[in-house]
Enzyme design. Structure first.
Site, PDB file in Angstrom:
ATOM      1  N   TYR A  43       0.824  -1.199   0.000  1.00  0.00           N
ATOM      2  CA  TYR A  43       0.000   0.000   0.000  1.00  0.00           C
ATOM      3  C   TYR A  43       0.868   1.263   0.000  1.00  0.00           C
ATOM      4  O   TYR A  43       1.881   1.337   0.692  1.00  0.00           O
ATOM      5  CB  TYR A  43      -0.925   0.030   1.208  1.00  0.00           C
ATOM      6  CG  TYR A  43      -2.031  -0.999   1.198  1.00  0.00           C
ATOM      7  CD1 TYR A  43      -2.299  -1.778   0.074  1.00  0.00           C
ATOM      8  CD2 TYR A  43      -2.813  -1.212   2.330  1.00  0.00           C
ATOM      9  CE1 TYR A  43      -3.315  -2.719   0.078  1.00  0.00           C
ATOM     10  CE2 TYR A  43      -3.836  -2.157   2.339  1.00  0.00           C
ATOM     11  CZ  TYR A  43      -4.069  -2.910   1.215  1.00  0.00           C
ATOM     12  OH  TYR A  43      -5.073  -3.846   1.229  1.00  0.00           O
ATOM     13  N   LEU A 203     -19.004  -2.452   0.330  1.00  0.00           N
ATOM     14  CA  LEU A 203     -19.993  -1.654  -0.411  1.00  0.00           C
ATOM     15  C   LEU A 203     -19.785  -1.761  -1.924  1.00  0.00           C
ATOM     16  O   LEU A 203     -20.346  -0.960  -2.678  1.00  0.00           O
ATOM     17  CB  LEU A 203     -19.935  -0.186   0.023  1.00  0.00           C
ATOM     18  CG  LEU A 203     -20.145   0.100   1.519  1.00  0.00           C
ATOM     19  CD1 LEU A 203     -20.189   1.606   1.763  1.00  0.00           C
ATOM     20  CD2 LEU A 203     -21.415  -0.572   2.020  1.00  0.00           C
ATOM     21  N   GLY A 205     -17.308  -1.065  -3.963  1.00  0.00           N
ATOM     22  CA  GLY A 205     -16.792   0.149  -4.591  1.00  0.00           C
ATOM     23  C   GLY A 205     -17.758   1.316  -4.568  1.00  0.00           C
ATOM     24  O   GLY A 205     -17.679   2.206  -5.430  1.00  0.00           O
TER      25      GLY A 205
END
Length: 313
Positions: A43, A203, A205
């Site tokens: 990340y 959700l 995206g």
């Protein structure tokens, strides 16, 4: 090991959320009782792989019990350089990647060390031997997986049992009302082997977060894949948003609450970019769905039965 019902995902920290805001979100998560934080060595986006772990490390370095109150999960698998041994799950990369993550995170151990993808080229005996060493050194407490198929979970656990090792304690998979494929084999395999499910993209995206209403109000414009997915599922998503209105709840809260009602789920991952998004995610903890509502959600978004009954009988 006990974790909160929601897991704070940090993929936005750095590329989308500035470090001071990320630290404020982490502090607010603790205020909400969220003790479970997930990251990965890859990340960092345009800031570079490792940037997000470094942001977390500087937050831990502020002290005042931040590290002690956090169940810290990180992941390895993706390439961290162009050199061949800086990726996947070889014993060499597990050792190097773990030490590098610990340095960036400014801590002496990771509570949950997760394989970000299955490595089809490394034998499980090699993987588990490397993890056993890490556990013996006190650098790792538990092992987890991400994006594994059901048979991967079963194979991993069988090899761990042969070695007298705990094996996997968690599997991180995409799971939400729109994407329920893991109900076929991953969830049954996880439940049989005592593995907790940590859903990512709860959700889908943003498609389950009131996208039709936001589009109608001019607050959101969908493009590319998101637009294609919305058009493909528009009827179901509109029915879902209407149901949320009937319940007097936000669509995103209902979608998260549905996951919290699934028996295999330990903690969905919420990945807020702002403090407001964090506060919105926490609302789902107070949403209770009765059997009639759960049945209506299954009608709108049909699930999968356990294989092979789903398709054979």
């Amino acid at each position: 090991m006990s974790v909160s019902r929601l897991c704070l995902g940090t993929m936005n920290f750095g590329p989308h959320t500035p470090e001071p805001d990320a630290h404020a979100i982490l502090d607010a998560a603790h205020e909400h009782g969220i003790n479970f934080v997930d990251t990965a060595n890859r990340y960092g986006g345009e800031l570079g792989a490792g940037a997000t772990e470094s942001i977390l490390g500087r937050w831990f370095a502020q002290g005042e019990g931040r590290r002690e109150r956090t169940v810290l999960a990180t992941k390895l698998y993706g390439a961290m350089s162009e050199w061949p041994n800086d990726e996947k799950l070889s014993a060499l990369n597990i050792r190097r990647a773990l030490d590098a993550s610990l340095q960036r995170l400014q801590t002496d151990h990771v509570d949950l060390y997760q394989f970000h993808h299955v490595d089809r080229g490394t034998p499980w005996d090699e993987i588990w031997q490397a993890m056993e060493v890490a556990v013996a050194q006190g650098k790792v407490l538990y092992a987890g997986s991400s994006n594994f198929a059901g048979w991967h979970l079963a194979t991993a656990q069988e090899h761990a049992r042969r070695r007298g090792y705990t094996g996997l304690v968690s599997e991180q998979s995409i799971y939400n009302l729109l994407t329920r494929d893991i109900e076929l084999e991953v969830i049954p395999a996880a439940q049989h082997n005592g593995i907790g499910i940590i859903p990512w993209s709860p959700l889908q995206g943003g498609l389950l977060g009131g996208v039709v209403r936001k589009e109608r109000d001019g607050k959101r414009r969908t493009e590319g894949r998101a637009k294609e997915a919305l058009e493909q599922h528009r009827g179901a998503i509109e029915a879902f948003e209407d149901l949320a209105d009937e319940l007097g709840q936000e669509p995103g809260d209902v979608a998260l609450a549905w996951l919290l009602h699934q028996p295999a789920v330990t903690a969905p991952i919420i990945g807020p970019r702002t403090r407001e998004q964090l506060d919105a995610g926490v609302r789902a903890l107070d949403v209770t769905l009765d059997e009639a509502t759960l049945a209506r959600l299954d009608e709108i978004f049909p699930g999968r039965r356990t294989a092979p009954e789903d398709y054979a009988w």
